[in-house]
Design an enzyme around this catalytic site. Structure first.
Site, short mmCIF file in Angstrom:
data_model
loop_
_atom_site.label_atom_id
_atom_site.label_comp_id
_atom_site.label_asym_id
_atom_site.label_seq_id
_atom_site.Cartn_x
_atom_site.Cartn_y
_atom_site.Cartn_z
N GLU A 90 -24.13 29.76 8.87
CA GLU A 90 -24.93 28.66 8.71
C GLU A 90 -24.16 27.50 9.01
O GLU A 90 -23.08 27.36 8.38
CB GLU A 90 -25.67 28.50 7.36
N GLU A 92 -25.36 32.79 0.05
CA GLU A 92 -24.53 31.78 -0.57
C GLU A 92 -24.45 32.22 -2.22
O GLU A 92 -24.58 31.43 -3.07
CB GLU A 92 -25.08 30.64 -0.69
C1 BGP Z 1 -28.37 26.39 2.61
C2 BGP Z 1 -29.20 27.69 2.26
C3 BGP Z 1 -30.27 27.52 3.39
C4 BGP Z 1 -30.53 26.31 4.05
C5 BGP Z 1 -29.28 25.27 4.14
C6 BGP Z 1 -29.75 23.92 4.57
O1 BGP Z 1 -27.77 26.15 1.25
O2 BGP Z 1 -28.47 28.97 2.58
O3 BGP Z 1 -31.41 28.39 2.96
O4 BGP Z 1 -31.76 25.76 3.72
O5 BGP Z 1 -28.48 25.14 3.08
O6 BGP Z 1 -30.25 23.14 3.29
P1 BGP Z 1 -31.65 22.32 3.25
O7 BGP Z 1 -32.61 23.46 3.77
O8 BGP Z 1 -31.51 22.22 1.92
O9 BGP Z 1 -31.08 21.26 3.95
#
Ligand code: BGP
Length: 470
Positions: free
Chosen positions: A365, A173
Site C-alpha cells: 500500500e 496492518e
Molecule cells: C490503510 C488501510 C487501507 C486504506 C489506507 C488509506 O490504513 O489498510 O484500508 O484505506 O490506509 O487510508 P484511508 O482510506 O483512510 O485514506
C-alpha cells in the site's frame, strides 16, 4: 535500453480491500462485518445496525462490476492484484462449522478473472472486516477461541484456492490494533476501558493465529507464500537531542514488535521489558511458543508517511496520518488530509526492514488520497488530470529504486486504491486514490461509471518499462 533496476519478475499492481469496494453487503449469504456498522470510519461512532449513510454497504459495486475493473487493471499491465476476502462471505457469523458456498464461489470467479489476464491475486485474509458476530459474542481477538475460528477460515480458503492464489497476507496492518481495537481487532470493549494486558492478549492471539496460518499454508502446499502486513511509519527524532532519539526508538518499538515476532518467531527483549515494567501479564502457552516459530515467507507493509517524536510532550505537535498520530515534521508538506508526504521515508523503511530481517519485502500500500475533478479532454472523453498523484507515486517509486540499489530484496509494489473506493479512516468517497475514477459521491449519488485518469496512462508506462520510465 536503460539499465534495469527492478527484477524482471517484479510484481507491479494495485490494492483494494473487500469492505471498501465490493458493496453487496448482504448478497449471497454474506453476514454482517464490523464495517457494516462503522458508517464514518474509525474516527466515527459505530451504529447498532447498518445505516443508509454507510457508503461501504454499496461500495463501488465491485461485487458486480469486477470483470470490467479487472479488464482495466489488465490494460494497465498489472502483474498482481491485491484484494481481501470478506471473512463474513465465507463464514457469515464467523463461528459456523461449514462455509458458505456462494461466498466461496464469488472468489473463485474473481481469482479466475485475474488469472485470465495473467494477474496474480495477492490476498489479505483479514482486512478490517471481522464478522460482526465475532465482535459481539466473543469480544473479537480478546477471546482465544478466535484462533480456532480463524484457523477454520484459513484452512477453507487455502484448500479451496491453493491452485489460484499463491500470495497471502494474514492481517492487514496488524499493528493498527494499538490504535483501533474495534476496527482492527473486532474488540467490542471501548478503547478507553481496555487494559494494556487485554490489548496485548488480543495481539498475542492474532500473532499466534498468523503463525498458525503460515504453518497450515505450508502444510497444504509448500509453494504458498505467506506474509505479515505491517503499517509502517518511520519515526524520526524531532531534534538531535538524544532523549528525542530514544523517544523515537521506543515509539518504533511499539510497532516493530509485530514484525519481530512474525519474522523471528519470538518476542524481542524490549517487549518483555515493556510487559514487565507495565504489569502486563499475557497468557502464553508452550504450544503458542511452538506455533510462533512458523515465521513468515515475506514481509509486506503499507507506507504513507513518517512522523517525529519528541521527549518533550509540549513540542510534540500532533499531526495526522493513517491511524497513527505523531509530531509533525517541519520539513515536509502534507496531503489535503494532512498526511505528511515523505518519499525518502520509503527508502528508509525498506532498508530498516531488510537490515533487520533479511526476508523479501513487498510494498502493498502506498498512495495519495486527494479530491479529483472529472473534466473532458480535447476530444470530449472524461478524464481526471491528476498530476499531483503522478508526482506523489513517481517520487515514491524513485525511492524504491534507491532501496533496491541499496541491496533490498523487493518483490513488488501495489499502490493503494488502484480504483477509487471508500476510505478506511473517514469513510469518504471524495478522498480518491485511484488510477480509475468511479462516479460515486459522498451523498450516495453517481452512476458508478468508471473513467481512466491521467495517472492510468502514466502507470501503464511505468509497468511496461519495469519502473524505468517515470
Ligand atoms: C490503510 C488501510 C487501507 C486504506 C489506507 C488509506 O490504513 O489498510 O484500508 O484505506 O490506509 O487510508 P484511508 O482510506 O483512510 O485514506
Amino acid at each position: 535500453m536503460k539499465e534495469q533496476i527492478f527484477p524482471e519478475n517484479f510484481l507491479w499492481g494495485g490494492a483494494v480491500a473487500a469492505n471498501q469496494c465490493e458493496g453487496a453487503y448482504l448478497e449471497d449469504g454474506k453476514g454482517l462485518s464490523i464495517q457494516d456498522v462503522l458508517p464514518h470510519g474509525i474516527c466515527g461512532e459505530r451504529t447498532k445496525e447498518p445505516t443508509a449513510d454507510n457508503l461501504k454497504l454499496e461500495g463501488i459495486d465491485f461485487y458486480h462490476r469486477y470483470k470490467e475493473d479487472i479488464r482495466l487493471f489488465a490494460e494497465m499491465g498489472f502483474k498482481v492484484f491485491r484484494t481481501s476476502i470478506a471473512w463474513s462471505r465465507i463464514f457469515p457469523k464467523g463461528d459456523e462449522e461449514m462455509p458458505n458456498e456462494a461466498g466461496l464461489r464469488f472468489y473463485d470467479d474473481l481469482f479466475d478473472e485475474c488469472l485470465k489476464y495473467g494477474i496474480q491475486p495477492l490476498v489479505t485474509i483479514s482486512h478490517y472486516e471481522t464478522p460482526l458476530h465475532l465482535a459481539e459474542a466473543y469480544n473479537g481477538w480478546l477471546d482465544r477461541r478466535m484462533i480456532g475460528f480463524y484457523e477454520r477460515y484459513v484452512r477453507t480458503i487455502f484448500t479451496r484456492y491453493r491452485a489460484k492464489v499463491r500470495y497471502w497476507l494474514t492481517f492487514n496492518e496488524i499493528n493498527s490494533i494499538l490504535n483501533s481495537p474495534f476496527m482492527s481487532g473486532g474488540i467490542n470493549t471501548p478503547k478507553e476501558e481496555l487494559t494494556e494486558t487485554q490489548l496485548y492478549q488480543a495481539i498475542h492471539h492474532e500473532l499466534v493465529a498468523s503463525a498458525l496460518a503460515t504453518r497450515i499454508a505450508h502444510e497444504i502446499d509448500p509453494g504458498l507464500k505467506v506474509g505479515c502486513m505491517i503499517l509502517s511509519r518511520p519515526v524520526y527524532p524531532l531534534t538531535p537531542d538524544p532523549r528525542d532519539v530514544i523517544q523515537a526508538m521506543e515509539e518504533e518499538h511499539r510497532h516493530s514488535v509485530f514484525a519481530d515476532v512474525h519474522a523471528r518467531g519470538e518476542y524481542p527483549g524490549y517487549a518483555k521489558r515493556y510487559f514487565k515494567e507495565h504489569g502486563i501479564r499475557i497468557d502464553i502457552t508452550d504450544e503458542d511458543r511452538e506455533i510462533l516459530k512458523n515465521t513468515v515467507d515475506f514481509i509486506s507493509f503499507s507506507y504513507y508517511s513518517s512522523a517525529c517524536a519528541s521527549a518533550d510532550s509540549e513540542k510534540g505537535v500532533k499531526g495526522t496520518g493513517n491511524l497513527l498520530a505523531g509530531a509533525s515534521n517541519p520539513t515536509l508538506k502534507a496531503t489535503q488530509w494532512g498526511w505528511q508526504i515523505d518519499p525518502m521515508g520509503l527508502r528508509y523503511v525498506l532498508n530498516q526492514f531488510w537490515d533487520r530481517y533479511q526476508k523479501p519485502l513487498f510494498v502493498v500500500e502506498n498512495g495519495m488520497g486527494a479530491v479529483d475533478e472529472l473534466t473532458e479532454d480535447e476530444v470530449g472523453n472524461k478524464i481526471v488530470l491528476d498530476d499531483y498523484r503522478i508526482e506523489y507515486l513517481r517520487e515514491h517509486i524513485i525511492q524504491m529504486r534507491e532501496a533496491v540499489k541499496d541491496g533490498v530484496n523487493l518483490m513488488g509494489y501495489t499502490s493503494w486504491g488502484c480504483i477509487d473506493l471508500v476510505s478506511a479512516s473517514t469513510a469518504e468517497l471524495r478522498k480518491r486514490y485511484g488510477f480509475i475514477y468511479v462516479d460515486r459521491n459522498d451523498d450516495g449519488s453517481g452512476t458508478l461509471e468508471r473513467y481512466r485518469k491521467k495517472s492510468f496512462y502514466w502507470y501503464k508506462k511505468v509497468i511496461e518499462s519495469n519502473g524505468m520510465e517515470l
